[in-house]
Design a protein around this motif. Structure first.
Motif, PDB file in Angstrom:
ATOM      1  N   GLN A 160       0.832  -1.204   0.000  1.00 54.03           N
ATOM      2  CA  GLN A 160       0.000   0.000   0.000  1.00 54.03           C
ATOM      3  C   GLN A 160       0.867   1.256   0.000  1.00 54.03           C
ATOM      4  O   GLN A 160       0.583   2.220  -0.724  1.00 54.03           O
ATOM      5  CB  GLN A 160      -0.913  -0.006   1.223  1.00 54.03           C
ATOM      6  N   ALA A 161       1.941   1.255   0.782  1.00 49.80           N
ATOM      7  CA  ALA A 161       2.837   2.415   0.829  1.00 49.80           C
ATOM      8  C   ALA A 161       3.529   2.631  -0.511  1.00 49.80           C
ATOM      9  O   ALA A 161       3.636   3.771  -0.997  1.00 49.80           O
ATOM     10  CB  ALA A 161       3.871   2.224   1.938  1.00 49.80           C
ATOM     11  N   GLU A 167       6.942   5.434  -8.379  1.00 57.04           N
ATOM     12  CA  GLU A 167       8.294   5.877  -8.759  1.00 57.04           C
ATOM     13  C   GLU A 167       9.126   6.389  -7.583  1.00 57.04           C
ATOM     14  O   GLU A 167      10.328   6.555  -7.708  1.00 57.04           O
ATOM     15  CB  GLU A 167       8.250   6.966  -9.855  1.00 57.04           C
ATOM     16  N   ARG A 168       8.506   6.650  -6.442  1.00 57.35           N
ATOM     17  CA  ARG A 168       9.302   7.109  -5.296  1.00 57.35           C
ATOM     18  C   ARG A 168      10.132   5.952  -4.759  1.00 57.35           C
ATOM     19  O   ARG A 168       9.640   4.845  -4.578  1.00 57.35           O
ATOM     20  CB  ARG A 168       8.412   7.636  -4.175  1.00 57.35           C
ATOM     21  N   VAL A 169      11.397   6.220  -4.494  1.00 60.63           N
ATOM     22  CA  VAL A 169      12.281   5.205  -3.919  1.00 60.63           C
ATOM     23  C   VAL A 169      12.201   5.305  -2.395  1.00 60.63           C
ATOM     24  O   VAL A 169      12.587   6.317  -1.816  1.00 60.63           O
ATOM     25  CB  VAL A 169      13.732   5.384  -4.394  1.00 60.63           C
ATOM     26  N   LEU A 175      10.179   2.266   4.834  1.00 56.46           N
ATOM     27  CA  LEU A 175       9.198   1.195   4.733  1.00 56.46           C
ATOM     28  C   LEU A 175       8.894   0.589   6.095  1.00 56.46           C
ATOM     29  O   LEU A 175       7.753   0.217   6.379  1.00 56.46           O
ATOM     30  CB  LEU A 175       9.695   0.119   3.764  1.00 56.46           C
ATOM     31  N   LEU A 176       9.898   0.502   6.960  1.00 50.48           N
ATOM     32  CA  LEU A 176       9.643   0.066   8.330  1.00 50.48           C
ATOM     33  C   LEU A 176       8.686   1.019   9.024  1.00 50.48           C
ATOM     34  O   LEU A 176       7.782   0.607   9.754  1.00 50.48           O
ATOM     35  CB  LEU A 176      10.959  -0.024   9.116  1.00 50.48           C
ATOM     36  N   ASP A 177       8.868   2.320   8.779  1.00 47.55           N
ATOM     37  CA  ASP A 177       7.976   3.319   9.358  1.00 47.55           C
ATOM     38  C   ASP A 177       6.553   3.129   8.853  1.00 47.55           C
ATOM     39  O   ASP A 177       5.587   3.270   9.603  1.00 47.55           O
ATOM     40  CB  ASP A 177       8.481   4.721   9.030  1.00 47.55           C
ATOM     41  N   ALA A 178       6.419   2.789   7.572  1.00 52.26           N
ATOM     42  CA  ALA A 178       5.087   2.537   7.008  1.00 52.26           C
ATOM     43  C   ALA A 178       4.425   1.337   7.664  1.00 52.26           C
ATOM     44  O   ALA A 178       3.199   1.282   7.782  1.00 52.26           O
ATOM     45  CB  ALA A 178       5.189   2.322   5.502  1.00 52.26           C
ATOM     46  N   LEU A 179       5.230   0.378   8.112  1.00 50.16           N
ATOM     47  CA  LEU A 179       4.700  -0.797   8.793  1.00 50.16           C
ATOM     48  C   LEU A 179       4.426  -0.532  10.258  1.00 50.16           C
ATOM     49  O   LEU A 179       3.793  -1.335  10.939  1.00 50.16           O
ATOM     50  CB  LEU A 179       5.680  -1.973   8.684  1.00 50.16           C
ATOM     51  N   GLY A 219      16.821   1.300  -1.833  1.00 52.11           N
ATOM     52  CA  GLY A 219      15.566   0.738  -1.366  1.00 52.11           C
ATOM     53  C   GLY A 219      14.723   0.207  -2.498  1.00 52.11           C
ATOM     54  O   GLY A 219      15.245  -0.394  -3.444  1.00 52.11           O
ATOM     55  N   TYR A 220      13.417   0.480  -2.439  1.00 48.43           N
ATOM     56  CA  TYR A 220      12.470  -0.096  -3.385  1.00 48.43           C
ATOM     57  C   TYR A 220      11.474   0.954  -3.873  1.00 48.43           C
ATOM     58  O   TYR A 220      11.209   1.941  -3.181  1.00 48.43           O
ATOM     59  CB  TYR A 220      11.695  -1.253  -2.742  1.00 48.43           C
ATOM     60  N   SER A 221      10.899   0.693  -5.066  1.00 46.78           N
ATOM     61  CA  SER A 221       9.873   1.584  -5.595  1.00 46.78           C
ATOM     62  C   SER A 221       8.852   0.780  -6.380  1.00 46.78           C
ATOM     63  O   SER A 221       9.095  -0.368  -6.771  1.00 46.78           O
ATOM     64  CB  SER A 221      10.492   2.651  -6.507  1.00 46.78           C
ATOM     65  N   TYR A 222       7.682   1.407  -6.599  1.00 51.25           N
ATOM     66  CA  TYR A 222       6.660   0.847  -7.485  1.00 51.25           C
ATOM     67  C   TYR A 222       6.799   1.480  -8.843  1.00 51.25           C
ATOM     68  O   TYR A 222       6.749   2.707  -8.981  1.00 51.25           O
ATOM     69  CB  TYR A 222       5.269   1.093  -6.905  1.00 51.25           C
TER      70      TYR A 222
END
Length: 227
Positions: A160-161, A167-169, A175-179, A219-222
């Motif tokens: 979801q985050a 496109e945001r990395v 991502l831990l904060d999002a969890l 990190g990671y992006s969509y």
């Protein structure tokens, strides 16, 4: 009043945990074996499980794996082992935190408060569309190319985050904060495990697509164009 299940075979340790947790405003149930604990969890919901790794009838790791097949209840491991690999394994199979014996009962109570706070139900987000993804925040579901994804609680929040900001990395810490997970040592590797699991579930629907991109050292992006 939160209900905490304690699965610990040492009565003295269990007694101190019961005292500390009930003094902190929780209801508790204590069981000394993994088998009866698993049966109770199938029949009765609890708010958090404190699980000893070294139980007489089974490994706490194996019990947690079995629990994760039907429940996302938060799990706090207790263990006499302090090796990083043990801690990482516990987190990768679905634990929310890890405490090494000997420990302070007050520390455990504080960690329980923190876990309950970050795993408490949040206001549902409205449904949204991100390319081939349909995110239903109210029902905590994500569909991909029209197919429902069988996601864990952490996988849902992670995806979801990513989908919310194409496109945001995102760094692992973000991502831990999002969890809602503290960025302690050992948890960053757990993000990689969740991403690996997410990718496997996405490939079951669209084998040629790569919507989650890795940015080495970042990190990671969509990536919508690869979805």
């Amino acid at each position: 009043m939160p209900h905490i299940l304690i699965v610990e075979d040492e009565a003295a340790i269990a007694d101190t945990l019961v005292f500390a947790l009930e003094a902190d405003g929780n209801a508790t149930t204590w069981l000394s074996l993994g088998g009866p604990a698993l049966e109770l969890l199938r029949q009765q919901p609890v708010d958090l499980v404190i699980l000893d790794v070294g139980l007489p009838d089974t490994s706490g790791f194996e019990l947690c794996k079995a629990l994760r097949r039907f429940s996302e209840v938060p799990v706090l491991f207790l263990t006499a082992r302090n090796a990083e690999i043990d801690r990482v394994v516990g987190l990768e199979i679905g634990a929310d935190d890890y405490v090494v014996k000997p420990f302070s009962p007050r520390e455990v109570a504080a960690r329980v408060r923190a876990i309950l706070k970050r795993t408490a139900p949040r206001d549902p987000a409205p449904a949204s569309v991100a390319g081939p993804f349909q995110v239903d925040g109210e029902r905590v579901r994500i569909h991909y190319h029209g197919q429902p994804l069988g996601l864990t609680r952490h996988e849902f929040r992670l995806l979801q985050a990513l989908l919310a900001q194409p496109e945001r990395v995102f760094s692992r810490e973000q991502l831990l904060d999002a969890l809602g997970v503290a960025a302690d040592a050992g948890y960053e590797r757990n993000i990689d495990s969740h991403i690996k699991s997410l990718r496997a579930k996405l490939r079951q629907v669209a084998p040629a697509a790569e919507p989650i991109q890795t940015h080495r050292g970042l990190g990671y992006s969509y990536a919508p164009d690869n979805a």
